[in-house]
Design an enzyme around this catalytic site. Structure first.
Site, PDB file in Angstrom:
ATOM      1  N   ASP A   1       0.816  -1.218   0.000  1.00  0.00           N
ATOM      2  CA  ASP A   1       0.000   0.000   0.000  1.00  0.00           C
ATOM      3  C   ASP A   1       0.850   1.269   0.000  1.00  0.00           C
ATOM      4  O   ASP A   1       0.647   2.167   0.836  1.00  0.00           O
ATOM      5  CB  ASP A   1      -0.937   0.018   1.215  1.00  0.00           C
ATOM      6  CG  ASP A   1      -1.757  -1.250   1.344  1.00  0.00           C
ATOM      7  OD1 ASP A   1      -2.214  -1.758   0.309  1.00  0.00           O
ATOM      8  OD2 ASP A   1      -1.937  -1.740   2.470  1.00  0.00           O
TER       9      ASP A   1
ATOM     10  N   GLU B   1     -11.035   0.699  -3.282  1.00  0.00           N
ATOM     11  CA  GLU B   1     -10.530   1.146  -1.989  1.00  0.00           C
ATOM     12  C   GLU B   1      -9.267   1.969  -2.236  1.00  0.00           C
ATOM     13  O   GLU B   1      -8.980   2.352  -3.369  1.00  0.00           O
ATOM     14  CB  GLU B   1     -10.211  -0.068  -1.095  1.00  0.00           C
ATOM     15  CG  GLU B   1      -9.236  -1.048  -1.717  1.00  0.00           C
ATOM     16  CD  GLU B   1      -9.081  -2.325  -0.917  1.00  0.00           C
ATOM     17  OE1 GLU B   1      -9.752  -2.471   0.125  1.00  0.00           O
ATOM     18  OE2 GLU B   1      -8.283  -3.184  -1.327  1.00  0.00           O
TER      19      GLU B   1
END
Length: 597
Positions: free
Chosen positions: A83, A249
């Site tokens: 991420d 997301e």
């Protein structure tokens, strides 16, 4: 460590055992602020002591992305920096990544050219709430964060899916970060990213974790106060991806040419695509466009990351690829704008949807910078461990002792949780990421066992949902060499331990062969070398040696497995059963990562 060993220069971190905070940086570095940041000059200070540490560089022996010919190969970080988010401040690039329950958390990496990266610190020395993270919290903790630079300060927004969205700040990313402040409380609020608009309003884009919130595949925007440290409304959904972009997301919020942009991954962690949404209004409606997918490349699920530019105006995109047991590794893609839409990767057919590159020319920056990579090996010669190490929970001061005078790290054996079936719940595992698909890790250790304890164990471990380790085990000071594996450790299964040999028998055999073996008492084993080889597919084989040259392999192999939202890790441990008024300990002379011989 022994005198003949060459000490490698590498960045080192102040362990959470001693740090109430990271060292502040002093001296002065002038940096031109990027185009989208107000204020043209940034001053980042650093003390002489910190400069002596941060100036040290590390070069991996198992993976280097810089090809040395003006090109690079992907992944630029062949390790589990999942991420990723990144920014440019002047001619410096800073990257952060999710860290889940690892402590210290929120690793901060620095680069001058987007290809060569080094770890310069961690923004979280401990995780809060303290009591909650005194135990292992696999898959919980720090999820996808965002880093921004605003009015002379670095901001990191990070989510804990069980508590809410936090903010921490620092004047210097190498220095001390503020204590976390809760910006928006609530279960399932994840993947925040702020945007400071031209009119002074502050917004926060975010997503929802279905496991906590009961809904997913939607993006939302909240208003924040002027300081950016508190939500001032309940938020508003701005995009529903259920039909076209399931599991959307990880939004990253930007503004360019009057458009608000949300860069977001969709379609699943390992199989999805990179989506970009744009609108002239912060709350939408948003147009959608897929700007990168796997195409015919071998890079599955290329998405979730950061848009950055160079001082000269080139655009680039950093993203992850989920490689299963190896975690989510980081790639760098060229990027360009066409009619106010980004195209990421290469697009020879002109479809507007790019595909990832495996090799490409390096970004055009001011000069050629030295090759550097995140630290892997550690000689333990400083007063802090290398920045690559993390515990499985908030550490106690009694877990470890750095002894730079002797060039070693001492781990004291700790009793695990009373209810534990295996090491999945043991907090004092000292671990680091796999650095490549194939490598070899060796630790030189000396075990000093307590004669009062019926079971103490120290050794080298490969950790994940299943794990294996090679260790020295003491039963009231009587030592044996044992190999252990535990399949489905995450499900509470018990481990299987195999006694390889009584340690005195091992020493006797070495004497028969004519090898020099230093005398030992019943409570101490001198200089033992434990090794693991990790081959393609993360197949692991363990071995040991008394002289560091002749290694005896343990029969069979172990298939490493990923952890909860992370790749497999390797590292060291020192555990005991039962309680006493003292502990045994293991002295770690060094830990080295090298190519397989």
């Amino acid at each position: 460590m022994e005198a003949e060993t060459i000490i490698k220069n590498r960045p080192l971190w102040r362990s959470s055992l001693w740090m109430a905070s990271f060292l502040l940086c002093g001296g002065t570095v002038m940096a031109q602020a990027p185009k989208d940041v107000k204020g043209s000059v940034v001053k980042i200070g650093s003390t002489a002591r910190e400069r002596s540490v941060s100036a040290k560089t590390s070069i991996s022996k198992v993976w280097v992305a810089d090809l040395g010919n003006g090109k690079y190969k992907n992944p630029i970080l062949n390790a589990d920096y999942s991420d990723p988010d990144a920014i440019r401040v002047g001619d410096d690039y800073y990257m952060i990544a999710s860290s889940f329950d690892g402590v210290p958390g929120l690793p901060i990496l620095h680069s001058k050219d987007l290809v060569n990266w080094s770890i310069i610190g961690h923004a979280l020395t401990r995780q809060i709430p303290e009591a909650h993270f005194s135990k292992t919290q696999h898959g919980n903790g720090v999820w996808a964060p965002a880093i921004r630079y605003h009015k002379g300060e670095f901001y990191i927004y990070y989510p804990d899916p069980d508590f809410g969205i936090y903010l921490i700040k620092a004047k210097d990313p190498r220095g001390e970060w503020s204590a976390p402040v809760m910006v928006a409380a609530g279960k399932g609020l994840i993947d925040p990213c702020p945007l400071w608009d031209e009119d002074g309003k502050v917004y926060l884009a975010y997503a929802y974790a279905g496991s906590r919130a009961g809904i997913k595949s939607v993006l939302a925007v909240k208003r924040l106060n002027e300081a950016g440290d508190r939500a001032i409304d309940q938020g508003q959904l701005v995009y529903d991806g259920h039909e076209d972009d399931p599991t959307i997301e990880g939004p990253k919020f930007y503004k360019r040419n009057g458009y608000y942009y949300l860069f977001a991954p969709a379609g699943g962690v390992a199989t999805g695509w990179q989506l970009v949404l744009r609108s002239k209004n912060v709350y939408g409606p948003y147009e959608r466009k897929v700007v990168m997918d796997q195409g015919k490349s071998p890079i599955n699920g290329p998405h979730q990351g950061a848009w950055v530019d160079t001082p000269g105006g080139e655009d680039w995109f950093l993203h992850f690829q989920d490689k299963g047991v190896y975690g989510r590794v980081v790639h760098l893609q060229p990027m360009k704008w066409i009619k106010d839409w980004p195209v990421i990767g290469i697009d020879p057919a002109g479809t507007g949807i790019g595909t990832p590159v495996l090799e490409y020319k390096k970004p055009a920056v001011a000069k050629v910078y030295p090759i550097t990579t995140p630290a892997e090996s550690d000689e333990f010669n400083e007063n802090r461990m290398g920045l690559q190490w993390q515990w499985q929970a908030n550490p106690e001061a009694t877990w470890a002792f750095m002894n730079p005078g002797k060039g070693s790290l001492r781990l004291f054996t700790q009793a695990g949780p009373e209810e534990m079936n295996n090491y999945w719940e043991v907090p004092n595992l000292l671990l680091q990421k796999f650095p490549a698909e194939e490598f070899m890790a060796t630790a030189k250790i000396t075990f000093n066992a307590s004669v009062k304890l019926e079971e103490e164990k120290v050794g080298l471990i490969i950790m994940g949902r299943s794990y294996a380790n090679l260790a020295l085990k003491s039963n009231k000071g009587v030592l044996s060499l044992v190999y252990t594996n535990c399949m489905d450790a995450a499900k509470g299964k018990r481990e299987q331990e195999i006694k390889i040999a009584d340690w005195k028998e091992v020493l006797a055999k070495e004497k028969i062969k004519g090898n020099f073996v230093p005398p030992i008492s019943h409570v101490q084993a001198e200089d033992v070398y434990l090794r693991v080889q990790v081959k393609e597919g993360a197949v692991c084989t363990f071995s040991y040696s008394l002289d560091g040259k002749d290694f005896k392999a343990i029969p069979g192999s172990f298939q490493a497995e990923e952890g909860q939202w992370i790749g497999a890790k390797m590292g060291l441990f020192a555990v005991k059963k039962g309680k006493s008024n003292d502990s045994g300990y293991v002295d770690l002379d060094w830990f080295r990562v090298e190519p397989i011989k």
